[in-house]
Design a protein around this motif. Sequence first.
Motif, PDB file in Angstrom:
ATOM      1  N   ILE A 157     -47.229  18.489 152.152  1.00  0.00           N
ATOM      2  CA  ILE A 157     -46.894  17.750 150.938  1.00  0.00           C
ATOM      3  C   ILE A 157     -47.070  16.267 151.252  1.00  0.00           C
ATOM      4  O   ILE A 157     -46.402  15.723 152.132  1.00  0.00           O
ATOM      5  N   TYR A 158     -47.981  15.618 150.537  1.00  0.00           N
ATOM      6  CA  TYR A 158     -48.285  14.215 150.796  1.00  0.00           C
ATOM      7  C   TYR A 158     -47.373  13.275 150.009  1.00  0.00           C
ATOM      8  O   TYR A 158     -47.122  12.149 150.442  1.00  0.00           O
ATOM      9  N   PHE A 159     -46.919  13.742 148.877  1.00  0.00           N
ATOM     10  CA  PHE A 159     -46.035  12.909 148.067  1.00  0.00           C
ATOM     11  C   PHE A 159     -45.082  13.806 147.292  1.00  0.00           C
ATOM     12  O   PHE A 159     -45.484  14.817 146.714  1.00  0.00           O
ATOM     13  N   GLU A 160     -43.806  13.413 147.294  1.00  0.00           N
ATOM     14  CA  GLU A 160     -42.810  14.142 146.515  1.00  0.00           C
ATOM     15  C   GLU A 160     -41.746  13.153 146.057  1.00  0.00           C
ATOM     16  O   GLU A 160     -41.268  12.345 146.844  1.00  0.00           O
ATOM     17  N   GLU A 161     -41.406  13.219 144.779  1.00  0.00           N
ATOM     18  CA  GLU A 161     -40.398  12.320 144.220  1.00  0.00           C
ATOM     19  C   GLU A 161     -39.520  13.097 143.251  1.00  0.00           C
ATOM     20  O   GLU A 161     -39.996  13.653 142.264  1.00  0.00           O
ATOM     21  N   LEU A 186     -56.204  20.799 146.348  1.00  0.00           N
ATOM     22  CA  LEU A 186     -55.436  19.662 145.870  1.00  0.00           C
ATOM     23  C   LEU A 186     -54.491  20.177 144.795  1.00  0.00           C
ATOM     24  O   LEU A 186     -54.920  20.855 143.860  1.00  0.00           O
ATOM     25  N   VAL A 187     -53.201  19.866 144.938  1.00  0.00           N
ATOM     26  CA  VAL A 187     -52.207  20.280 143.956  1.00  0.00           C
ATOM     27  C   VAL A 187     -51.500  19.034 143.438  1.00  0.00           C
ATOM     28  O   VAL A 187     -50.970  18.241 144.220  1.00  0.00           O
ATOM     29  N   VAL A 188     -51.521  18.841 142.128  1.00  0.00           N
ATOM     30  CA  VAL A 188     -50.797  17.758 141.474  1.00  0.00           C
ATOM     31  C   VAL A 188     -49.805  18.407 140.512  1.00  0.00           C
ATOM     32  O   VAL A 188     -50.193  19.224 139.669  1.00  0.00           O
ATOM     33  N   GLN A 189     -48.533  18.035 140.633  1.00  0.00           N
ATOM     34  CA  GLN A 189     -47.497  18.706 139.837  1.00  0.00           C
ATOM     35  C   GLN A 189     -46.397  17.709 139.463  1.00  0.00           C
ATOM     36  O   GLN A 189     -46.034  16.841 140.253  1.00  0.00           O
ATOM     37  N   PHE A 190     -45.869  17.875 138.240  1.00  0.00           N
ATOM     38  CA  PHE A 190     -44.754  17.035 137.790  1.00  0.00           C
ATOM     39  C   PHE A 190     -44.174  17.644 136.520  1.00  0.00           C
ATOM     40  O   PHE A 190     -44.781  18.533 135.907  1.00  0.00           O
ATOM     41  N   THR A 191     -42.994  17.164 136.138  1.00  0.00           N
ATOM     42  CA  THR A 191     -42.373  17.628 134.892  1.00  0.00           C
ATOM     43  C   THR A 191     -42.359  16.504 133.868  1.00  0.00           C
ATOM     44  O   THR A 191     -42.263  15.324 134.214  1.00  0.00           O
ATOM     45  N   VAL A 192     -42.457  16.902 132.597  1.00  0.00           N
ATOM     46  CA  VAL A 192     -42.439  15.970 131.467  1.00  0.00           C
ATOM     47  C   VAL A 192     -41.460  16.501 130.431  1.00  0.00           C
ATOM     48  O   VAL A 192     -41.480  17.688 130.095  1.00  0.00           O
ATOM     49  N   LYS A 193     -40.648  15.601 129.909  1.00  0.00           N
ATOM     50  CA  LYS A 193     -39.687  15.984 128.863  1.00  0.00           C
ATOM     51  C   LYS A 193     -39.764  14.961 127.734  1.00  0.00           C
ATOM     52  O   LYS A 193     -39.328  13.824 127.882  1.00  0.00           O
ATOM     53  N   HIS A 194     -40.334  15.362 126.614  1.00  0.00           N
ATOM     54  CA  HIS A 194     -40.421  14.494 125.431  1.00  0.00           C
ATOM     55  C   HIS A 194     -39.195  14.751 124.551  1.00  0.00           C
ATOM     56  O   HIS A 194     -39.308  15.293 123.453  1.00  0.00           O
ATOM     57  N   ASN A 244     -39.929  15.193 139.324  1.00  0.00           N
ATOM     58  CA  ASN A 244     -40.431  16.255 140.202  1.00  0.00           C
ATOM     59  C   ASN A 244     -41.923  16.128 140.510  1.00  0.00           C
ATOM     60  O   ASN A 244     -42.681  17.095 140.452  1.00  0.00           O
ATOM     61  N   PHE A 245     -42.333  14.887 140.876  1.00  0.00           N
ATOM     62  CA  PHE A 245     -43.732  14.658 141.259  1.00  0.00           C
ATOM     63  C   PHE A 245     -44.032  15.303 142.596  1.00  0.00           C
ATOM     64  O   PHE A 245     -43.216  15.258 143.530  1.00  0.00           O
ATOM     65  N   LEU A 246     -45.230  15.853 142.699  1.00  0.00           N
ATOM     66  CA  LEU A 246     -45.663  16.458 143.965  1.00  0.00           C
ATOM     67  C   LEU A 246     -47.176  16.365 144.069  1.00  0.00           C
ATOM     68  O   LEU A 246     -47.895  16.686 143.116  1.00  0.00           O
ATOM     69  N   VAL A 247     -47.647  15.914 145.229  1.00  0.00           N
ATOM     70  CA  VAL A 247     -49.077  15.961 145.568  1.00  0.00           C
ATOM     71  C   VAL A 247     -49.174  16.649 146.925  1.00  0.00           C
ATOM     72  O   VAL A 247     -48.569  16.187 147.898  1.00  0.00           O
ATOM     73  N   GLY A 248     -49.894  17.749 146.975  1.00  0.00           N
ATOM     74  CA  GLY A 248     -49.990  18.502 148.220  1.00  0.00           C
ATOM     75  C   GLY A 248     -51.233  19.362 148.262  1.00  0.00           C
ATOM     76  O   GLY A 248     -52.149  19.208 147.448  1.00  0.00           O
ATOM     77  N   ASP A 249     -51.240  20.296 149.220  1.00  0.00           N
ATOM     78  CA  ASP A 249     -52.427  21.146 149.393  1.00  0.00           C
ATOM     79  C   ASP A 249     -52.086  22.637 149.431  1.00  0.00           C
ATOM     80  O   ASP A 249     -52.921  23.455 149.836  1.00  0.00           O
ATOM     81  N   ASP A 250     -50.878  23.002 148.999  1.00  0.00           N
ATOM     82  CA  ASP A 250     -50.459  24.401 149.050  1.00  0.00           C
ATOM     83  C   ASP A 250     -49.974  24.854 147.667  1.00  0.00           C
ATOM     84  O   ASP A 250     -48.840  24.557 147.277  1.00  0.00           O
TER      85      ASP A 250
END
Length: 409
Positions: free
Chosen positions: A19-23, A90-98, A328-334
Amino acid sequence: MKAFLPILIGLFVSVTAKIYFEERFDDGDAWEQRWVASTHKGEQAGKFVLSHGKFFGDEEKDKGIQTSQDARFYGLSARFEPMSNKDKPLVVQFTVKHEQNIDCGGGYVKLFDSSLDQKDMHGDSPYLIMFGPDICGPANKKVHAIFNYKGKNLLTKKEIRCKDDVYTHLYTLIVKPDNTYEVLIDNELAESGELEADWDFLPPKKIKDPNAQKPEDWDDRAKIDDPSDTKPEDWDKPQFIPDPEDKKPEDWDDEMDGEWEPRQIDNPEYKGEWKPAQIDNPDYKGPWIHPEIDNPDYSPDPNMGKYDDISIIGLDLWQVKSGTIFDNFLVGDDPAEAKKIGDELWKNTSKAERAMKDKQDEEERKQMEEEEKSKKADEEDEEEDEDLDKEDSEKEDEPAEESTEHDEL
């Protein structure tokens, strides 16, 4: 030895996965030290604030950064260890709440290389990938998945519908080394395919042969006029005829008003333009298909959608109505690890979030009913008071009865 191969492979994957980035915004205001706000828009720039929103599933886990000002540009980015996806997913993931029930505004992220000036990030800053929901009006509710390739931003040719309710949703983009991809929404597959097929990375493999032409004797008419069919003698009738019931007005003066003509009405005997019956064409050869040849400009590129330097994730948005929460930001490879984390952070709180919203809606409904009852009661009291005031006024206006009795002298 072969029996241990799956175990060894599994161990190798788990060790190399990263996981290269997680917030998660779970340490108070410390996130402000990790994220850089762009100053490019000056006074038009909106501010992000830490919030779990008006309703949530977990008071701490559901805290994220929320847009707080209407009709503003939002620019914020965070830097991480450079990643290359040339030989891994490459995995890019996050949550959005409008939660504001957004009518027009972005909810997407952008990935940049390390050359980005974060304090000057803006809409024209070159990016590598843009991914996430975008809503503007009832007709535009899509998930963007845009790749930069040789200086051009390529939009997907597929329409991926985004969620348009007020709840938190999980968005995931997976780009695989074999040039395939997946888009997940709430950890469910929303779209997948091949990069080459669903984006215009490359020119087409085949093109129409410029030297090929349809033969002059090629007949592609499936039907033709029946040569034996003839128009009936009584077919031709005028479309309009004078109205037989229309009469010349008695005061009509031909010298002053001109020659009188009756109004026109539809002719009930009019049949329209005559056309001969159609029959099968005995010389029909079917539609002519232009022959294709290999495109000399086509050259496969195994590196499409792959980047050597993925170093920054950013939010570069415009929102008419603020209130969106990112988390819940995430940038990784899995992909498997991302799915697991998504379930832990989103799935485990989403039901409770909806339950709180339902409870709030029910309480609001009851409050509105009580206010409506109270308003109606006040109106009835006012009407009753007005009726009483009217009666009193009418009594005051009545003349006093004259006395019939007289004092004796």
